[in-house]
Design an enzyme around this catalytic site. Structure first.
Site, PDB file in Angstrom:
ATOM      1  N   LYS A 118     -35.812  42.173  27.645  1.00 37.90           N
ATOM      2  CA  LYS A 118     -35.309  41.293  26.584  1.00 37.90           C
ATOM      3  C   LYS A 118     -34.303  42.076  25.763  1.00 37.90           C
ATOM      4  O   LYS A 118     -34.379  43.294  25.713  1.00 37.90           O
ATOM      5  CB  LYS A 118     -36.455  40.828  25.670  1.00 37.90           C
ATOM      6  CG  LYS A 118     -36.195  39.509  24.982  1.00 37.90           C
ATOM      7  CD  LYS A 118     -36.501  38.352  25.895  1.00 37.90           C
ATOM      8  CE  LYS A 118     -36.081  37.040  25.311  1.00 37.90           C
ATOM      9  NZ  LYS A 118     -36.667  35.923  26.095  1.00 37.90           N
ATOM     10  N   ASP A 158     -31.252  33.008  25.098  1.00 45.24           N
ATOM     11  CA  ASP A 158     -32.520  32.777  24.397  1.00 45.24           C
ATOM     12  C   ASP A 158     -32.089  32.140  23.069  1.00 45.24           C
ATOM     13  O   ASP A 158     -30.971  31.594  22.987  1.00 45.24           O
ATOM     14  CB  ASP A 158     -33.289  34.098  24.207  1.00 45.24           C
ATOM     15  CG  ASP A 158     -34.730  33.891  23.749  1.00 45.24           C
ATOM     16  OD1 ASP A 158     -35.587  33.619  24.595  1.00 45.24           O
ATOM     17  OD2 ASP A 158     -35.008  33.972  22.534  1.00 45.24           O
TER      18      ASP A 158
HETATM   19  O1  2IT Z   1     -37.730  33.428  27.363  1.00 45.75           O
HETATM   20  C1  2IT Z   1     -37.145  33.258  28.460  1.00 45.75           C
HETATM   21  O2  2IT Z   1     -37.749  33.198  29.519  1.00 45.75           O
HETATM   22  C2  2IT Z   1     -35.685  33.141  28.427  1.00 45.75           C
HETATM   23  N1  2IT Z   1     -35.111  33.200  27.360  1.00 45.75           N
HETATM   24  C3  2IT Z   1     -34.916  32.961  29.690  1.00 45.75           C
HETATM   25  C4  2IT Z   1     -34.655  34.275  30.335  1.00 45.75           C
HETATM   26  C5  2IT Z   1     -33.748  34.232  31.540  1.00 45.75           C
HETATM   27  O3  2IT Z   1     -33.467  35.325  32.062  1.00 45.75           O
HETATM   28  O4  2IT Z   1     -33.334  33.154  31.966  1.00 45.75           O
END
Ligand code: 2IT
Length: 441
Positions: A118, A158
């Site tokens: 993240k 996100d």
């Molecule tokens: O919380 C999540 O799973 C996302 N924000 C999507 C992450 C992604 O790599 O598509």
């Protein structure tokens, strides 16, 4: 947990996420001496590495702004790092560590080979112009680009990061790398490598999970009242699919309050959610101003004050408290599925589970988003594109599989299903097994 609390005392969200997972896996962990021997628990709670960096940029007035940027590469046991970028004023390391930790198990549930990561920034998009958003995204990528790659680490959106931001970041990445590495980011535009269904995928996937859960319990969504929080990407996809499946969206909300929708949400209103999001005003009251009489705004109230059958938190972590859970139940709610990551506080989850309200956690319910990101990576690696129908069929299958994994590991002696335990154990088993097989690193 005691050691972790001592080491990372300030990281409240991260400790909350870690405690939930460790509680869930304790029993199965103790049945696997190979996990204990490899100290999997001590290793899985520490990220592989964390990048932090300064992001300096110039606002529309010509003033210099300085934000913090982060990328937490948490675990790569089953695939390259994968996970979104969050731009929000409250972003700090605790928030991104909690999200990265959740992402490890969520990604493992998707059936696709993706590790957990993240990132993001404490940049606040509220009130920013489009030009400011672009300059910030470019400045952010000036540092991030060296940390990522299509087979290394693949960020996506996100909270505060959607197609527009991914576009600006990809443009700068391409300029710096001098390579058209399409697969380095997901959530791209449909004309340049994006999966046709990625914008809808998180909300659609959440509703497919809800469908599976209801079917398991002999129910369906037709005619049911659904309360959603937020009006961003997840709420937008969830509202669209709720309507398609014959449910009725009775509330959406924002940081400023709630909009009640006594006649449900129309296609026009769903389209207007996109306008509200890109305006960067962050006010749900705009819906009531645009559709007077059809959307009734109340300041300072949450979506959980509106009577519903099914509650879908789709906004932010810890947005649903134990008191909210009690109010929901008192008003007739019997199902809560998290579209947001860790949307419910621990007391709310306990209340739901102890009072016969079906509850399923974000890492299962919202995994359709990252799963479709994984499908986008596959398409990019193969240099081709799939139709919306193909992606939707795959998303259906993946959400069904995630539900099955929850049931397999979460079925209790009395026959009921603990979806929290099921999701955590299913994800953990896959990652822990891979870690053991790859040795002590
Ligand atoms: O919380 C999540 O799973 C996302 N924000 C999507 C992450 C992604 O790599 O598509």
């Amino acid at each position: 947990m005691a050691k972790l609390r001592e080491k990372h005392a300030e990281e409240k969200e991260f400790l909350q996420a870690a405690e939930e997972v460790l509680d869930s896996i304790e029993e199965i962990y103790n049945q696997h001496p190979e996990f204990e021997k490899a100290h999997i628990v001590e290793r899985i709670v520490e990220p592989d590495r964390i990048f932090t960096f300064r992001v300096a940029w110039v606002d529309d007035k010509g003033d210099v702004q300085v934000n913090l940027g982060y990328r937490v590469q948490f675990n790569s046991a089953i695939g390259p790092y994968k996970g979104g970028l969050r731009f929000h004023k409250a972003v700090n390391l605790s928030m991104l560590k909690f999200l990265g930790f959740e992402q490890i198990f969520k990604n493992a549930l998707t059936t696709l080979p993706m590790g957990g990561a993240k990132g993001g920034s404490d940049f606040d998009p509220v009130g920013k112009s489009d030009a400011e958003i672009m300059r910030f995204c470019q400045a952010f990528m000036l540092e991030l680009w060296k940390c990522i790659g299509p087979d290394t680490d693949v960020p996506a959106g996100d909270v505060g990061v959607g197609g527009r931001e991914i576009g600006y970041m990809y443009g700068m990445y391409k300029k710096l790398a001098r390579e058209y590495n399409t697969g380095v980011l997901t959530g791209k535009g449909a004309t340049w490598g994006g999966s046709i269904l990625r914008p809808e995928a998180t909300g659609f996937g959440a509703l497919y999970f809800v469908e599976n859960l209801l079917k398991e319990h002999g129910k369906d969504i037709k005619g049911k009242k659904v309360a959603l929080s937020g009006f961003g990407n997840v709420a937008w996809g969830a509202a669209t699919k709720t309507n398609q499946l014959g449910g009725k969206v009775v509330a959406i909300s924002g940081p400023d309050g709630v909009c009640e929708l006594p006649e449900g949400i129309t296609d026009e209103m769903i389209d207007y959610m996109l306008v509200m999001r890109s305006s960067n005003r962050n006010k749900v009251q705009d819906m009531a101003d645009k559709f007077p009489g059809k959307a009734k705004f109340t300041a300072g109230k949450k979506a959980w004050s509106v009577p519903c059958d099914i509650a879908l938190p789709c906004a932010f972590q810890n947005e649903l408290s134990e008191d909210d859970a009690k109010e929901l139940k008192a008003n007739g709610c019997w199902c809560c599925c998290e579209g947001s990551n860790m949307g419910c506080q621990p007391g709310a989850i306990k209340f739901f589970q102890n009072n016969g309200v079906y509850f399923a956690p974000g890492k299962a319910v919202n995994a359709g988003g990252v799963a479709t990101s994984g499908l986008e990576m596959t398409q990019n690696a193969a240099h081709l594109g799939w139709s919306g129908e193909e992606v939707d069929a795959k998303l259906h299958w993946i959400m069904k599989s995630i539900h099955e994994q929850c049931v397999k590991y979460g079925r209790k002696a009395d026959g009921t299903i603990d979806y929290v335990k099921g999701a955590n154990i299913a994800g953990f088993m896959k990652v822990a097994t891979a870690m053991v097989e790859q040795g002590i690193i």
